[in-house]
Motif scaffolding. Structure first.
Motif, PDB file in Angstrom:
ATOM      1  N   LEU A 117     -32.784 -11.427 -19.538  1.00  0.00           N
ATOM      2  CA  LEU A 117     -33.684 -10.647 -18.938  1.00  0.00           C
ATOM      3  C   LEU A 117     -33.616  -9.239 -18.758  1.00  0.00           C
ATOM      4  O   LEU A 117     -34.371  -8.480 -18.989  1.00  0.00           O
ATOM      5  CB  LEU A 117     -34.641 -11.517 -17.780  1.00  0.00           C
ATOM      6  N   GLU A 118     -32.199  -9.205 -18.227  1.00  0.00           N
ATOM      7  CA  GLU A 118     -31.813  -7.854 -18.025  1.00  0.00           C
ATOM      8  C   GLU A 118     -31.659  -7.011 -19.267  1.00  0.00           C
ATOM      9  O   GLU A 118     -32.011  -5.788 -19.476  1.00  0.00           O
ATOM     10  CB  GLU A 118     -30.305  -7.930 -17.416  1.00  0.00           C
ATOM     11  N   GLU A 119     -31.138  -7.642 -20.519  1.00  0.00           N
ATOM     12  CA  GLU A 119     -31.147  -6.934 -21.731  1.00  0.00           C
ATOM     13  C   GLU A 119     -32.539  -6.490 -22.254  1.00  0.00           C
ATOM     14  O   GLU A 119     -32.832  -5.441 -22.574  1.00  0.00           O
ATOM     15  CB  GLU A 119     -30.539  -7.925 -22.831  1.00  0.00           C
ATOM     16  N   ILE A 120     -33.432  -7.441 -22.042  1.00  0.00           N
ATOM     17  CA  ILE A 120     -34.848  -7.052 -22.385  1.00  0.00           C
ATOM     18  C   ILE A 120     -35.427  -5.940 -21.580  1.00  0.00           C
ATOM     19  O   ILE A 120     -36.084  -5.116 -22.008  1.00  0.00           O
ATOM     20  CB  ILE A 120     -35.639  -8.413 -22.393  1.00  0.00           C
ATOM     21  N   LYS A 121     -35.181  -6.056 -20.027  1.00  0.00           N
ATOM     22  CA  LYS A 121     -35.735  -4.819 -19.247  1.00  0.00           C
ATOM     23  C   LYS A 121     -34.951  -3.557 -19.806  1.00  0.00           C
ATOM     24  O   LYS A 121     -35.602  -2.683 -19.673  1.00  0.00           O
ATOM     25  CB  LYS A 121     -35.173  -5.237 -18.011  1.00  0.00           C
ATOM     26  N   ASN A 122     -33.781  -3.543 -20.170  1.00  0.00           N
ATOM     27  CA  ASN A 122     -33.110  -2.371 -20.691  1.00  0.00           C
ATOM     28  C   ASN A 122     -33.726  -1.796 -21.993  1.00  0.00           C
ATOM     29  O   ASN A 122     -33.788  -0.670 -22.241  1.00  0.00           O
ATOM     30  CB  ASN A 122     -31.478  -2.673 -20.876  1.00  0.00           C
ATOM     31  N   ASN A 156     -30.857 -14.866 -16.859  1.00  0.00           N
ATOM     32  CA  ASN A 156     -31.003 -13.453 -16.252  1.00  0.00           C
ATOM     33  C   ASN A 156     -30.129 -12.684 -17.030  1.00  0.00           C
ATOM     34  O   ASN A 156     -30.824 -11.456 -17.060  1.00  0.00           O
ATOM     35  CB  ASN A 156     -30.366 -13.668 -14.578  1.00  0.00           C
ATOM     36  N   VAL A 175     -36.717  -2.520 -23.063  1.00  0.00           N
ATOM     37  CA  VAL A 175     -38.174  -1.725 -22.766  1.00  0.00           C
ATOM     38  C   VAL A 175     -38.128  -0.523 -21.649  1.00  0.00           C
ATOM     39  O   VAL A 175     -38.863   0.605 -22.231  1.00  0.00           O
ATOM     40  CB  VAL A 175     -39.115  -2.966 -21.747  1.00  0.00           C
ATOM     41  N   SER A 176     -37.138  -0.293 -21.014  1.00  0.00           N
ATOM     42  CA  SER A 176     -36.679   1.010 -20.295  1.00  0.00           C
ATOM     43  C   SER A 176     -36.399   2.130 -21.263  1.00  0.00           C
ATOM     44  O   SER A 176     -36.828   3.284 -20.932  1.00  0.00           O
ATOM     45  CB  SER A 176     -35.997   0.434 -19.003  1.00  0.00           C
ATOM     46  N   THR A 177     -35.796   1.869 -22.200  1.00  0.00           N
ATOM     47  CA  THR A 177     -35.183   2.905 -22.998  1.00  0.00           C
ATOM     48  C   THR A 177     -36.422   3.347 -24.051  1.00  0.00           C
ATOM     49  O   THR A 177     -36.489   4.372 -24.754  1.00  0.00           O
ATOM     50  CB  THR A 177     -34.037   2.366 -23.928  1.00  0.00           C
ATOM     51  N   GLU A 202     -36.600  -5.345 -32.768  1.00  0.00           N
ATOM     52  CA  GLU A 202     -36.079  -5.565 -31.340  1.00  0.00           C
ATOM     53  C   GLU A 202     -35.786  -6.905 -31.227  1.00  0.00           C
ATOM     54  O   GLU A 202     -34.979  -7.211 -30.346  1.00  0.00           O
ATOM     55  CB  GLU A 202     -37.408  -5.069 -30.347  1.00  0.00           C
TER      56      GLU A 202
END
Length: 151
Positions: free
Chosen positions: A141-146, A138, A148-150, A121
């Protein structure tokens, strides 16, 4: 196949073997007219694949570019050279099996990211940051959130 000695067009295959690198088949043939033997080689004809870049220029597909990008993304990570080469081989085979002569560089990048996400990852985020040209923290961070959410 025409006999090199008498030009007769029919022959029988006496022996058939793969070469050492398994890319060519060596066949011993015997002419049905003059009975002389000769050797032929069969090789799969590679169709060159062109990559259409973002600026719409075209260049030949080069697996080494994928490998070099992966090596940079996987620096100091527990990803072996074999994993990198297997990943790039898989991408090359996938593109070749589609029997297309041109492929968009965006598709190649997405294929790399899709496979890299499953391998490591951190390397995935590194590759994505360069490939998708993250402009600021930002976007990162959005890519990391995506990611984690997947999970």
């Amino acid at each position: 196949m025409r006999c090199p000695f008498c030009s007769f067009e029919e022959s029988k295959v006496v022996d058939s073997r793969s070469t050492d690198d398994n890319t060519t088949i060596r066949r011993r043939r015997e002419c049905l007219k003059c009975s002389k033997r000769y050797t032929t080689y069969e090789k799969v004809e590679d169709i060159p694949i062109l990559v259409v870049k973002r600026d719409l220029t075209r260049e030949n597909f080069n697996k080494e570019k994928i490998i070099n990008g992966l090596i940079r993304a996987c620096q100091k990570r527990p990803v072996s050279r074999k994993q990198i080469e297997d990943l790039s081989d898989d991408i090359e085979k996938t593109i070749s099996n589609k029997m297309i002569t041109e492929v968009n560089s965006k598709l190649i990048g997405e294929m790399v990211m899709e496979r890299l996400k499953e391998v490591d990852e951190i390397s995935y985020v590194r590759f994505a940051s360069v490939y998708r040209e993250f402009k600021d923290i930002n976007t990162f961070l959005e890519e990391i959130k995506n990611l984690v959410s997947t999970k």
